[in-house]
Design a protein around this motif. Sequence first.
Motif, mmCIF file in Angstrom:
data_model
loop_
_atom_site.group_PDB
_atom_site.id
_atom_site.type_symbol
_atom_site.label_atom_id
_atom_site.label_comp_id
_atom_site.label_asym_id
_atom_site.label_seq_id
_atom_site.Cartn_x
_atom_site.Cartn_y
_atom_site.Cartn_z
ATOM 1 N N GLU A 174 0.100 7.169 2.307
ATOM 2 C CA GLU A 174 0.696 8.096 3.433
ATOM 3 C C GLU A 174 2.272 7.544 3.472
ATOM 4 O O GLU A 174 3.128 8.386 3.472
ATOM 5 C CB GLU A 174 0.163 7.491 4.873
ATOM 6 C CG GLU A 174 -1.275 8.008 4.907
ATOM 7 C CD GLU A 174 -2.042 7.302 6.489
ATOM 8 O OE1 GLU A 174 -1.164 6.393 7.092
ATOM 9 O OE2 GLU A 174 -3.288 7.505 6.543
ATOM 10 N N GLN A 175 2.553 6.204 3.305
ATOM 11 C CA GLN A 175 3.974 5.979 3.162
ATOM 12 C C GLN A 175 4.537 6.452 1.877
ATOM 13 O O GLN A 175 5.699 6.945 2.148
ATOM 14 C CB GLN A 175 4.006 4.311 3.073
ATOM 15 C CG GLN A 175 3.360 3.701 4.500
ATOM 16 C CD GLN A 175 3.509 4.386 5.638
ATOM 17 O OE1 GLN A 175 4.542 4.627 5.963
ATOM 18 N NE2 GLN A 175 2.221 4.423 6.520
ATOM 19 N N ARG A 176 3.757 6.620 0.842
ATOM 20 C CA ARG A 176 4.416 6.984 -0.294
ATOM 21 C C ARG A 176 4.734 8.674 -0.005
ATOM 22 O O ARG A 176 5.839 9.362 -0.158
ATOM 23 C CB ARG A 176 3.719 7.262 -1.609
ATOM 24 C CG ARG A 176 3.579 5.740 -2.252
ATOM 25 C CD ARG A 176 2.967 5.970 -3.570
ATOM 26 N NE ARG A 176 1.615 6.213 -3.438
ATOM 27 C CZ ARG A 176 0.680 4.912 -3.464
ATOM 28 N NH1 ARG A 176 1.083 3.727 -3.424
ATOM 29 N NH2 ARG A 176 -0.581 5.187 -3.236
ATOM 30 N N ASN A 177 3.876 9.474 0.696
ATOM 31 C CA ASN A 177 4.217 10.785 1.133
ATOM 32 C C ASN A 177 5.337 10.934 2.230
ATOM 33 O O ASN A 177 6.162 11.831 2.043
ATOM 34 C CB ASN A 177 3.027 11.471 1.839
ATOM 35 C CG ASN A 177 2.061 11.661 0.806
ATOM 36 O OD1 ASN A 177 2.032 12.017 -0.464
ATOM 37 N ND2 ASN A 177 0.592 11.838 1.168
ATOM 38 N N ALA A 178 5.340 9.860 3.026
ATOM 39 C CA ALA A 178 6.568 10.046 4.199
ATOM 40 C C ALA A 178 7.755 9.811 3.393
ATOM 41 O O ALA A 178 8.769 10.420 3.834
ATOM 42 C CB ALA A 178 6.095 8.973 5.041
#
Length: 423
Positions: A174-178
């Motif tokens: 999720e953080q990589r996508n964000a």
Amino acid sequence: MATLKSTSLLNSSMLCSSSSRQKRIVRAAINIPQRVTGISLPEFRTNRLDELELHDSNGKRRSPIISIDMESKRFGNNGADPLVMAKIYAILEAVADRVEMHNNIGDQRAHWNSLLLNSINAITLVAAMMAGIAAISAGAPAVALKLSSTALYVAATGMLSIVNKIQPSQLAEEQRNASRLFKQLQNQIQTMICVGNPTAVDVKELMEKVLALDKAYPLPLLGVMLEKFPETVEPAVWWPTDQRKSQSKGMGWKKDFNCWNEKLEEDMREIVKVMRVKDREDYLTLANKALKLNKILASTAPVLTGLAALGSAFVGSPTHGGCAVMLAILGGALATVVNAFEHGGQVGMVFEMYRSNAGFFKLMEESIESNLAEEDLERRENGELFEMKVCLQLGRSMSELRDLATASSIKGSEIDEFASKLF
């Protein structure tokens, strides 16, 4: 040197125009209002010879400072309102900060996954070894080993319950996508500043995009964490709902008006059909399978360690000693395998990746449909530029995109080809 030359040319031209007054000092005056508000630029000084001085309306010498009133001045016809630009830069700074935050937290949560995986597996294996040694021992050492094994199994069960609830590998994804999406937004803002003329509407839209991304990929864990085991799988949504409606009736078809024509509209509609039927549906199916597998693994590992803890507690029992030892050792071994497969294989991350890919195609569909719904061709994005963007996002050339649209119009939902060639 350039300053001396330009000043000398200025003096020469002015002296030639007033030859009868050759020895008078020539001065250039810029009238500045008495009350000046806004932003002051740094002071510009010239050389001591032929100094360009600033005077007010009364002839008194003023400090050579130029001021801009942010409320009433603009940078010309092609410039933007300074207040709007200040807001744009404030948003840009916030976006850059979010990129860094999501990068750091993503790295932290990726480390959580590996550290907790190794720690829980080590605890489980040690507990299994202690249960086995306790079975062949006697007296106080056997009791100590049995109690230690039980305590370790209980600790492993608790840790597995927490880890399987938060899914660190999914959090890291999720953080990589964000981070990637905030970088994309950052590049869009920089492009807007370089080649565009931002307005208050652009500021509002950028704020909505930032807040939508914050909601789609929250940083905290408690209270706002995304549901890791939803009842139904939906594509990830990280953009604001498009509220744009057609404001005027169509102007009637003009060939290639704003680079739009009937053929391009038909091609875009066919591309939307292919993405909806093939790409998005395929990724939602894969996401469902990954979710079901993750649910099974997440519930199995704590159950196995719990049974192993129960078995280790009864090691050495005269009635159920053999079964207890087998349950303690076998349960610990199987729990280690399940945990390694779930978190070592990052099944949660795979689910989030599929969900995000489905969201990507949903965003493309909405973007195309939003342009096609606008009847006033002047209000649409340039057709040629829009087609090129779609090609780049799908990893296709323009000829390949048109061939895909033609194949879709012939075969319909039975088409075998996917819209995207990237993933």
